[in-house]
Design a protein around this motif. Structure first.
Motif, mmCIF file in Angstrom:
data_model
loop_
_atom_site.group_PDB
_atom_site.id
_atom_site.type_symbol
_atom_site.label_atom_id
_atom_site.label_comp_id
_atom_site.label_asym_id
_atom_site.label_seq_id
_atom_site.Cartn_x
_atom_site.Cartn_y
_atom_site.Cartn_z
ATOM 1 N N ILE A 143 3.737 14.909 2.649
ATOM 2 C CA ILE A 143 2.727 14.362 1.732
ATOM 3 C C ILE A 143 1.348 14.440 2.345
ATOM 4 N N PRO A 163 0.831 -1.199 0.000
ATOM 5 C CA PRO A 163 0.000 0.000 0.000
ATOM 6 C C PRO A 163 0.866 1.249 0.000
ATOM 7 N N LEU A 164 0.522 2.198 -0.856
ATOM 8 C CA LEU A 164 1.420 3.319 -1.078
ATOM 9 C C LEU A 164 0.627 4.567 -1.398
ATOM 10 N N VAL A 165 1.062 5.691 -0.837
ATOM 11 C CA VAL A 165 0.482 6.977 -1.207
ATOM 12 C C VAL A 165 1.578 7.765 -1.890
ATOM 13 N N ALA A 166 1.352 8.192 -3.115
ATOM 14 C CA ALA A 166 2.401 8.923 -3.825
ATOM 15 C C ALA A 166 1.835 10.191 -4.422
ATOM 16 N N GLU A 193 -0.779 1.715 7.420
ATOM 17 C CA GLU A 193 -0.234 0.599 6.654
ATOM 18 C C GLU A 193 0.320 1.037 5.312
ATOM 19 N N TYR A 194 0.274 2.375 5.022
ATOM 20 C CA TYR A 194 0.712 2.814 3.709
ATOM 21 C C TYR A 194 2.135 3.326 3.750
ATOM 22 N N GLU A 195 2.851 3.064 2.666
ATOM 23 C CA GLU A 195 4.159 3.675 2.472
ATOM 24 C C GLU A 195 3.930 5.037 1.837
ATOM 25 N N PHE A 196 4.907 5.902 1.938
ATOM 26 C CA PHE A 196 4.748 7.214 1.345
ATOM 27 C C PHE A 196 5.909 7.522 0.429
ATOM 28 N N GLU A 197 5.583 8.138 -0.668
ATOM 29 C CA GLU A 197 6.650 8.445 -1.601
ATOM 30 C C GLU A 197 6.480 9.869 -2.081
ATOM 31 N N PRO A 198 7.294 10.814 -1.962
ATOM 32 C CA PRO A 198 8.610 10.685 -1.345
ATOM 33 C C PRO A 198 8.492 10.369 0.140
ATOM 34 N N ILE A 242 -3.103 6.520 -4.782
ATOM 35 C CA ILE A 242 -3.173 5.765 -3.527
ATOM 36 C C ILE A 242 -3.412 4.302 -3.879
ATOM 37 N N THR A 243 -2.466 3.437 -3.493
ATOM 38 C CA THR A 243 -2.626 1.997 -3.709
ATOM 39 C C THR A 243 -3.059 1.380 -2.403
ATOM 40 N N HIS A 244 -4.214 0.704 -2.442
ATOM 41 C CA HIS A 244 -4.773 0.129 -1.222
ATOM 42 C C HIS A 244 -4.335 -1.311 -1.043
ATOM 43 N N PRO A 245 -4.491 -1.850 0.180
ATOM 44 C CA PRO A 245 -4.055 -3.236 0.419
ATOM 45 C C PRO A 245 -4.802 -4.256 -0.429
ATOM 46 N N MET A 292 -3.662 6.103 8.055
ATOM 47 C CA MET A 292 -2.942 5.479 6.951
ATOM 48 C C MET A 292 -1.639 4.855 7.432
ATOM 49 N N ASP A 337 -6.268 4.086 -6.571
ATOM 50 C CA ASP A 337 -7.034 5.274 -6.937
ATOM 51 C C ASP A 337 -6.060 6.307 -7.439
ATOM 52 N N LEU A 370 -1.700 16.074 0.701
ATOM 53 C CA LEU A 370 -2.867 15.224 0.469
ATOM 54 C C LEU A 370 -4.107 15.848 1.102
ATOM 55 N N TRP A 395 -12.519 8.517 -3.504
ATOM 56 C CA TRP A 395 -11.418 8.069 -2.646
ATOM 57 C C TRP A 395 -11.369 8.832 -1.317
#
Lengths: 171, 311
Positions: free
Chosen positions: B237, A73-76, B226-231, A104-107, B224, A112, B241, B74
């Motif tokens: 972020i 899961p990733l927020v970019a 469980e989420y990774e953040f990039e950068p 936003i990539t969810h588990p 959030m 999205d 966001l 979302w």
């Protein structure tokens, strides 16, 4: 007697864990063959909603990265660049130029992607990009350093440069 | 000869005197009723054309709203569901934090039914309840009608208003509005509460409010996780966001409010046209009665004048 019970409890819990791991793997198997789900939305147009695709290459602010099923899961935050969508069974990805936004990539293998504006690469007019870049460069040089106009002109230049790079022309 | 001249003079002045007597008694003369009928017909033409214009604009607003919904999907996971303000008695606002910025979305133009009064009433009720709980709140109003209604009740709480908004709205507008909110200090509040009308169909709209809280970056209640953040810098972020989420929410609520306003205007103009039509019918009956009374009076004078001449 108690130790026997404890051993029984530990073995049953271990086997329960094993069972849950294997079911997770089975679920992963199932969803990876199904691909990932993509929601790609603009304020004035919904490009993809719940679409099943193979892979998406996202222009993140720190660099491009690809998303497939079961991605972490990733927020970019997105930078101006090319978003590539690879549908199952095709070799050529569908390319869009995005000016910014968030991914936003969810588990659950759903991604999205929300952008204020995006265009298909085919729809970009190279002459318009060149003239917009020239105008932005002129605005940047004439604006006072550190002012809001200077920042806006700089953003304009970066976006147009990225667009030019995306369609393969040099500025 | 002198008699005929005097009868003629009387027969000429009598209607005028009768009419004046009628007016003095409070009954409208035929001419006045006729003028009233004409102006009501004009009003009916205007209101029915406004209704048709609203119906056409509603189509466009409905389409824009349909597209805004998936765009804003979302944010629902991060902000929570909007709360329906159906019965103001039951809404407590207990879940709001210490400092809230209330953003009501109203229209600039009038003649749109009850849309703006509902919002003003809800905001007034909210402020009362929030202050009673010992919490603080301020208001940034979107729309001129809201400003005129709310500036009378709580002028000290209004930080800014956004008026003369060019319809139809787009994402740039939402971005400008959220920039205004940030300039008003939105980042210093614990939550932003948007109060808006939600379009259901051409006859129905509801009031909702949405609470948008900045997401905690660390500590308990960190969102959030469980989420990774990039950068990699999560706080940066999350800040960006949050701004983007606020803009997206304002865009959606504005589109919803615009569709509700057009549907309400369409209904209001249709009712106005119907009422004008009924008024025209009643006035026409009165007019005919007045006209017949006048003709009867003239006939009576002529006949009595003629019979007085004969003998």
């Amino acid at each position: 007697m108690q130790r026997a019970i404890l051993r029984q409890i530990s073995t049953s819990s271990r086997s329960a864990m094993r069972r849950s791991f294997s079911s997770a793997a089975a679920a992963a198997e199932e969803s990876s063959t199904a691909g990932m789900t993509l929601n790609f939305n603009l304020p004035h147009e919904t490009i993809y909603s719940g679409a099943k695709v193979e892979q998406v290459i996202v222009p993140g602010a720190a660099g491009e990265y690809g998303v497939t099923a079961n991605h972490v899961p990733l927020v970019a935050q997105l930078k101006p660049g090319v978003l590539q969508i690879l549908h199952a069974g095709t070799n050529e990805p569908e390319k869009y130029f995005v000016a910014g936004g968030f991914s936003i990539t969810h588990p659950n293998s759903t991604t999205d992607i929300s952008c204020p504006e995006a265009v298909k690469l085919d729809d970009i007019d190279s002459t318009a990009v060149t003239s917009a870049y020239e105008a932005a460069k002129a605005a940047f040089s004439s604006a006072e350093a550190g002012s809001r106009a200077s920042a806006e002109a700089q953003i304009d230049m970066e976006v147009n440069k990225a667009m030019a790079a995306a369609i393969g022309i040099t500025l | 000869m002198a008699l005929r001249a005097s009868v003629q003079r009387v027969s000429r002045t009598l209607p005028r005197l009768m009419a004046q007597a009628g007016a003095a008694r409070g009954m409208a003369t035929e001419k006045q009723i006729f003028n009233q009928i004409q102006s009501t017909k004009n009003i009916k033409k205007i209101t029915s054309s406004m209704k048709m214009v609203s119906a056409a604009k509603l189509k466009g607003d409905e389409t824009r709203l349909e597209l805004a919904k998936p765009f804003n999907e979302w944010t629902n996971a991060l902000c929570g569901k909007p709360v329906h303000l159906d019965d103001l008695e039951n809404i407590t606002y207990e879940e709001l934090p210490q400092k809230t910025l209330i953003v009501p979305i109203t229209s600039d133009k009038g003649l749109c039914g009850g849309v703006n009064s509902f919002i003003s009433r809800s905001v007034r009720d909210a402020i009362g309840k929030i202050n009673a709980q010992g919490k603080e709140c301020d208001v940034v109003i979107i729309g001129d009608k809201g400003r005129s209604q709310m500036s009378r009740s709580f002028p000290e709480k209004i930080l800014r208003t956004a008026t003369d908004i060019q319809a139809p709205g787009n994402f740039n507008l939402a971005a400008a509005l959220s920039a205004e909110l940030t300039a008003a200090g939105a980042m210093n509040y614990d939550a932003v509460m948007i109060v808006y009308n939600s379009y259901v169909n051409a006859a129905v709209y509801h009031q909702y409010y949405k609470v948008i809280k900045p997401m905690a970056v660390e500590g308990e209640g960190e969102s959030m996780v469980e989420y990774e953040f990039e950068p990699d810098v999560k706080s940066e972020i999350m800040g960006d966001l949050y701004e983007y989420m606020l803009t997206s929410q304002i865009y959606y609520c504005f589109m919803d409010g615009a569709a509700a306003e057009q549907s309400s205007r369409m209904t209001a103009m249709e009712n106005a046209s119907k009422n004008a039509g009924e008024m025209i019918d009643t006035l026409t009956l009165q007019y005919n009665r007045a006209r017949q009374a006048r003709i009867t009076t003239e006939l009576i004078e002529i006949i009595s004048g003629a019979s007085a001449l004969e003998g």
